[in-house]
Design a protein around this motif. Sequence first.
Motif, PDB file in Angstrom:
ATOM      1  N   ASP A   1       0.699  -1.262   0.071  1.00 37.41           N
ATOM      2  CA  ASP A   1      -0.259  -0.340  -0.012  1.00 37.41           C
ATOM      3  C   ASP A   1       1.018   1.380  -0.673  1.00 37.41           C
ATOM      4  OD1 ASP A   1       0.839  -0.514   2.738  1.00 37.41           O
ATOM      5  OD2 ASP A   1      -0.718  -0.898   3.043  1.00 37.41           O
ATOM      6  N   MET A   2       0.352   2.693   0.154  1.00 36.28           N
ATOM      7  CA  MET A   2       1.161   3.999   0.180  1.00 36.28           C
ATOM      8  C   MET A   2       2.354   3.845   1.045  1.00 36.28           C
ATOM      9  SD  MET A   2      -0.115   5.369  -2.459  1.00 36.28           S
ATOM     10  CE  MET A   2       0.772   6.608  -2.004  1.00 36.28           C
ATOM     11  N   GLU A   3       2.275   2.306   2.711  1.00 35.91           N
ATOM     12  CA  GLU A   3       2.998   3.192   3.980  1.00 35.91           C
ATOM     13  C   GLU A   3       4.222   2.173   3.903  1.00 35.91           C
ATOM     14  OE1 GLU A   3       0.492   4.131   6.839  1.00 35.91           O
ATOM     15  OE2 GLU A   3      -0.405   6.152   6.761  1.00 35.91           O
ATOM     16  N   ASN A   4       3.391   0.500   3.290  1.00 37.18           N
ATOM     17  CA  ASN A   4       4.193   0.003   3.980  1.00 37.18           C
ATOM     18  C   ASN A   4       3.900  -1.249   3.444  1.00 37.18           C
ATOM     19  OD1 ASN A   4       2.170  -0.839   4.718  1.00 37.18           O
ATOM     20  ND2 ASN A   4       2.699  -0.885   6.907  1.00 37.18           N
ATOM     21  N   SER A   5       4.433  -2.537   3.337  1.00 37.82           N
ATOM     22  CA  SER A   5       4.526  -4.083   2.514  1.00 37.82           C
ATOM     23  C   SER A   5       4.166  -5.464   3.907  1.00 37.82           C
ATOM     24  CB  SER A   5       5.035  -4.073   1.675  1.00 37.82           C
ATOM     25  OG  SER A   5       5.575  -3.560   0.550  1.00 37.82           O
ATOM     26  N   TYR A   6       3.292  -5.817   3.268  1.00 34.09           N
ATOM     27  CA  TYR A   6       3.005  -6.711   4.029  1.00 34.09           C
ATOM     28  C   TYR A   6       2.892  -8.615   3.764  1.00 34.09           C
ATOM     29  CZ  TYR A   6      -1.650  -6.404   3.336  1.00 34.09           C
ATOM     30  OH  TYR A   6      -3.041  -5.482   1.965  1.00 34.09           O
ATOM     31  N   LEU A   7       2.923  -9.915   4.158  1.00 37.09           N
ATOM     32  CA  LEU A   7       2.600 -10.656   3.480  1.00 37.09           C
ATOM     33  C   LEU A   7       1.111 -11.005   3.376  1.00 37.09           C
ATOM     34  CD1 LEU A   7       5.856 -13.229   5.170  1.00 37.09           C
ATOM     35  CD2 LEU A   7       5.086 -11.929   2.952  1.00 37.09           C
ATOM     36  N   ASN A   8       0.934 -11.892   2.589  1.00 38.39           N
ATOM     37  CA  ASN A   8      -0.514 -12.120   2.192  1.00 38.39           C
ATOM     38  C   ASN A   8      -0.450 -13.726   1.997  1.00 38.39           C
ATOM     39  OD1 ASN A   8      -3.401 -11.889   1.986  1.00 38.39           O
ATOM     40  ND2 ASN A   8      -2.805 -11.614  -0.618  1.00 38.39           N
ATOM     41  N   LEU A   9      -0.445 -14.373   3.457  1.00 39.00           N
ATOM     42  CA  LEU A   9      -0.747 -16.024   3.106  1.00 39.00           C
ATOM     43  C   LEU A   9      -1.590 -16.293   4.468  1.00 39.00           C
ATOM     44  CD1 LEU A   9       2.992 -15.807   4.762  1.00 39.00           C
ATOM     45  CD2 LEU A   9       2.125 -16.429   2.549  1.00 39.00           C
ATOM     46  N   PRO A  10      -1.779 -17.530   4.176  1.00 41.92           N
ATOM     47  CA  PRO A  10      -3.087 -18.323   4.649  1.00 41.92           C
ATOM     48  C   PRO A  10      -2.467 -18.736   6.034  1.00 41.92           C
ATOM     49  CG  PRO A  10      -2.105 -19.861   3.068  1.00 41.92           C
ATOM     50  CD  PRO A  10      -1.492 -18.755   2.534  1.00 41.92           C
TER      51      PRO A  10
END
Length: 340
Positions: free
Chosen positions: A71-80
């Motif tokens: 997103d505009m501020e940070n990145s994050y993992l998208n894991l189940p």
Amino acid sequence: MTLIQRFGSALNLNIHFHMLFLEGAIYENSWGGTTFTRIKAPCHNDMVELVHTISHRIARYLEKVGLVRRDMENSYLNLPVDDEDSLLQLQGASVSYRIAMGPQQGQKVFTLQTLPAITEAEYGQLANTSGFSLHAGVFANADEPEKLERLCRYISRPAISEQRLSMTQHGKVRYELKTPYRDGTTHVFFSPVDFIGKLAALIPPPRLNLTRFFGVFAPNSNLRAQVTASQRGKNSPKLVNIRDEHLDKPYHARSMTWAQRPVTGESERVFNIDINECEKCQQHNVSIIACIADIHVIQKILKYLDKKYPTTKQATLPPLRAPPDEEHDFTIQHNFNFGA
């Protein structure tokens, strides 16, 4: 050649690549031979630029396949993470040096620091940026085969060394690091259950090849036969006039059946036994005539052999047993285990 290694020295999940490559390029010249052109070693600025490019490409790929959201501020993992059948919880704890199971779940792994901390500055063929590191400072000259062998053994070593593994008086699993950390850490400790969890996190996914070949040394390369001492591969001069012993036709690359693999592979390399050779006449006249997979047929054959060859000292078939008897002399070798 690239070997994908999934473990760190503390049995933590640390995916990285060990690559063996030439310091130059081999190409086919105009008169049918090969020419090697050497290139100079990269400087520190080249390494920083390269690791920066690699990190951005990996981030873009992970975002493309949906494993990373940005997103505009940070990145994050998208894991189940809530998937009960996955190993993500164990893998996440292994990456972050956390305890994955037991009453102390989520806490840091207990470590032992027996050496003073040291500071190590970046230099030469070493670069670190955004959590990625790249090192290209190890090389072997053409007249240093022993050094090349040590390097190959190091990058192909197993995940765990039995020589550095022990149990404490309190029932903890103690593992000594191969190389102490910069903060002086020399040992890590696990509970037995968490130790099993650490090993489970290191298991690669199914159907994942951890060894990759590329360039002129790849099995399918047209130049492999010209640049290797064995001259094996496509367009090999040694195999032009060789006739296949069984099919009586020119040699061609073909896959073996699962029944042929133990005959020509494991039995000969591991046990030094050639199953194709007759014990009496010492000639290569033994061939596979049938492949029996029916369990009932196998049991009938074994019962017949037990009756014909009873269990005596002169018996052809030895009695079924688990470990070898003490009277036999077996030499056990652990390859690629460098814990000492």
